[in-house]
Design a protein around this motif. Structure first.
Motif, PDB file in Angstrom:
ATOM      1  N   SER A  22       2.708  13.352  -0.849  1.00 23.47           N
ATOM      2  CA  SER A  22       2.569  14.187  -2.052  1.00 23.47           C
ATOM      3  C   SER A  22       3.662  13.850  -3.081  1.00 23.47           C
ATOM      4  CB  SER A  22       2.619  15.669  -1.691  1.00 23.47           C
ATOM      5  OG  SER A  22       3.849  15.981  -1.071  1.00 23.47           O
ATOM      6  N   THR A  23       4.864  13.578  -2.612  1.00 20.53           N
ATOM      7  CA  THR A  23       5.957  13.213  -3.509  1.00 20.53           C
ATOM      8  C   THR A  23       5.675  11.863  -4.155  1.00 20.53           C
ATOM      9  OG1 THR A  23       7.530  14.439  -2.147  1.00 20.53           O
ATOM     10  CG2 THR A  23       8.453  12.780  -3.644  1.00 20.53           C
ATOM     11  N   LEU A  24       5.198  10.924  -3.353  1.00 23.91           N
ATOM     12  CA  LEU A  24       4.861   9.599  -3.881  1.00 23.91           C
ATOM     13  C   LEU A  24       3.732   9.702  -4.902  1.00 23.91           C
ATOM     14  CD1 LEU A  24       5.227   6.528  -3.873  1.00 23.91           C
ATOM     15  CD2 LEU A  24       3.542   6.440  -2.017  1.00 23.91           C
ATOM     16  N   THR A  25       2.729  10.501  -4.604  1.00 23.34           N
ATOM     17  CA  THR A  25       1.599  10.661  -5.512  1.00 23.34           C
ATOM     18  C   THR A  25       2.056  11.174  -6.870  1.00 23.34           C
ATOM     19  OG1 THR A  25       0.075  11.026  -3.675  1.00 23.34           O
ATOM     20  CG2 THR A  25      -0.639  11.797  -5.839  1.00 23.34           C
ATOM     21  N   SER A  26       2.943  12.143  -6.880  1.00 23.56           N
ATOM     22  CA  SER A  26       3.466  12.680  -8.142  1.00 23.56           C
ATOM     23  C   SER A  26       4.206  11.609  -8.929  1.00 23.56           C
ATOM     24  CB  SER A  26       4.417  13.852  -7.883  1.00 23.56           C
ATOM     25  OG  SER A  26       3.736  14.908  -7.291  1.00 23.56           O
ATOM     26  N   ALA A  27       5.012  10.830  -8.246  1.00 24.02           N
ATOM     27  CA  ALA A  27       5.771   9.761  -8.912  1.00 24.02           C
ATOM     28  C   ALA A  27       4.824   8.698  -9.463  1.00 24.02           C
ATOM     29  CB  ALA A  27       6.774   9.142  -7.942  1.00 24.02           C
ATOM     30  N   ILE A  28       3.814   8.343  -8.690  1.00 19.24           N
ATOM     31  CA  ILE A  28       2.855   7.325  -9.144  1.00 19.24           C
ATOM     32  C   ILE A  28       2.055   7.838 -10.340  1.00 19.24           C
ATOM     33  CG2 ILE A  28       0.754   6.079  -8.501  1.00 19.24           C
ATOM     34  CD1 ILE A  28       2.015   5.826  -5.682  1.00 19.24           C
ATOM     35  N   ILE A  78       0.848  -1.195   0.000  1.00 14.88           N
ATOM     36  CA  ILE A  78       0.000   0.000   0.000  1.00 14.88           C
ATOM     37  C   ILE A  78       0.885   1.248   0.000  1.00 14.88           C
ATOM     38  CG2 ILE A  78      -2.019  -1.117   1.016  1.00 14.88           C
ATOM     39  CD1 ILE A  78      -1.236   0.021   3.708  1.00 14.88           C
ATOM     40  N   LEU A  79       0.296   2.364  -0.390  1.00 14.90           N
ATOM     41  CA  LEU A  79       1.044   3.614  -0.545  1.00 14.90           C
ATOM     42  C   LEU A  79       1.733   4.036   0.746  1.00 14.90           C
ATOM     43  CD1 LEU A  79      -1.364   5.680  -2.828  1.00 14.90           C
ATOM     44  CD2 LEU A  79       0.354   3.995  -3.443  1.00 14.90           C
ATOM     45  N   LYS A  80       1.055   3.841   1.852  1.00  8.64           N
ATOM     46  CA  LYS A  80       1.618   4.222   3.151  1.00  8.64           C
ATOM     47  C   LYS A  80       2.940   3.477   3.413  1.00  8.64           C
ATOM     48  CE  LYS A  80       0.105   3.381   7.755  1.00  8.64           C
ATOM     49  NZ  LYS A  80      -1.020   3.186   8.649  1.00  8.64           N
ATOM     50  N   GLU A  81       3.002   2.215   3.035  1.00  7.74           N
ATOM     51  CA  GLU A  81       4.221   1.424   3.239  1.00  7.74           C
ATOM     52  C   GLU A  81       5.362   1.914   2.347  1.00  7.74           C
ATOM     53  OE1 GLU A  81       2.128  -2.828   4.396  1.00  7.74           O
ATOM     54  OE2 GLU A  81       2.387  -2.299   2.272  1.00  7.74           O
ATOM     55  N   ILE A  82       5.021   2.298   1.133  1.00  8.40           N
ATOM     56  CA  ILE A  82       6.045   2.819   0.222  1.00  8.40           C
ATOM     57  C   ILE A  82       6.603   4.126   0.768  1.00  8.40           C
ATOM     58  CG2 ILE A  82       6.494   3.702  -2.102  1.00  8.40           C
ATOM     59  CD1 ILE A  82       4.378   1.691  -3.108  1.00  8.40           C
TER      60      ILE A  82
END
Length: 145
Positions: A68-74, A55-59
């Protein structure tokens, strides 16, 4: 600047020179998907490949980055058709990620890229003894970090 600082500076310079410009152009041609990605995006692909229903939280936690950084990359990886967001099986309130077929190709290309790059580095040494000494020193560095 003392000797240790000089060694650190030289080590940094040497690390940056691992792939000379000639080899880099060759690698870009052979592995075009990898050169489009940032190191964070490659890390995300590796994590999704290696952990079912991540899940995103684990990443975020593993990469130590804000959501927010992860969301942009995804978003970028989705636009390239490398991953898809999915509802997590184990936590329906969360999104997980799944590699597409193209994402799996990227993962395979990344492994081939690493193998070739590390092969260049090891082949720069003349003997098996030198290569074994390098491996021994790297293991020591990793164990002491």
């Amino acid at each position: 600047m003392d000797d240790r600082d000089k060694q650190i500076e030289e080590f940094c310079s040497l690390c940056k020179m691992f792939v000379n410009p000639c080899k880099e152009e060759e690698l870009k041609e052979e592995f075009p998907r990898i050169y489009k990605l940032t190191s964070m995006e490659v890390s995300i692909i590796n994590m999704v490949y290696g952990t079912e229903d991540i899940i995103l939280k684990e990443i975020c936690a593993q990469l130590d980055i804000p959501k927010s950084t992860l969301t942009s990359a995804i978003d970028r990886l989705e636009r390239m058709n490398y991953i898809n967001r999915i509802i997590s099986i184990r936590d329906r309130r969360s999104y997980g990620l799944k590699l597409t077929e193209e994402g799996c190709r990227v993962r395979d290309e990344q492994l081939a890229f690493e193998r070739k790059l590390y092969g260049y580095l090891l082949n720069a040494l003349d003997t098996n003894e030198e290569r074994e000494l390098l491996m021994q020193l790297l293991r020591k560095m990793i164990n002491n970090i």
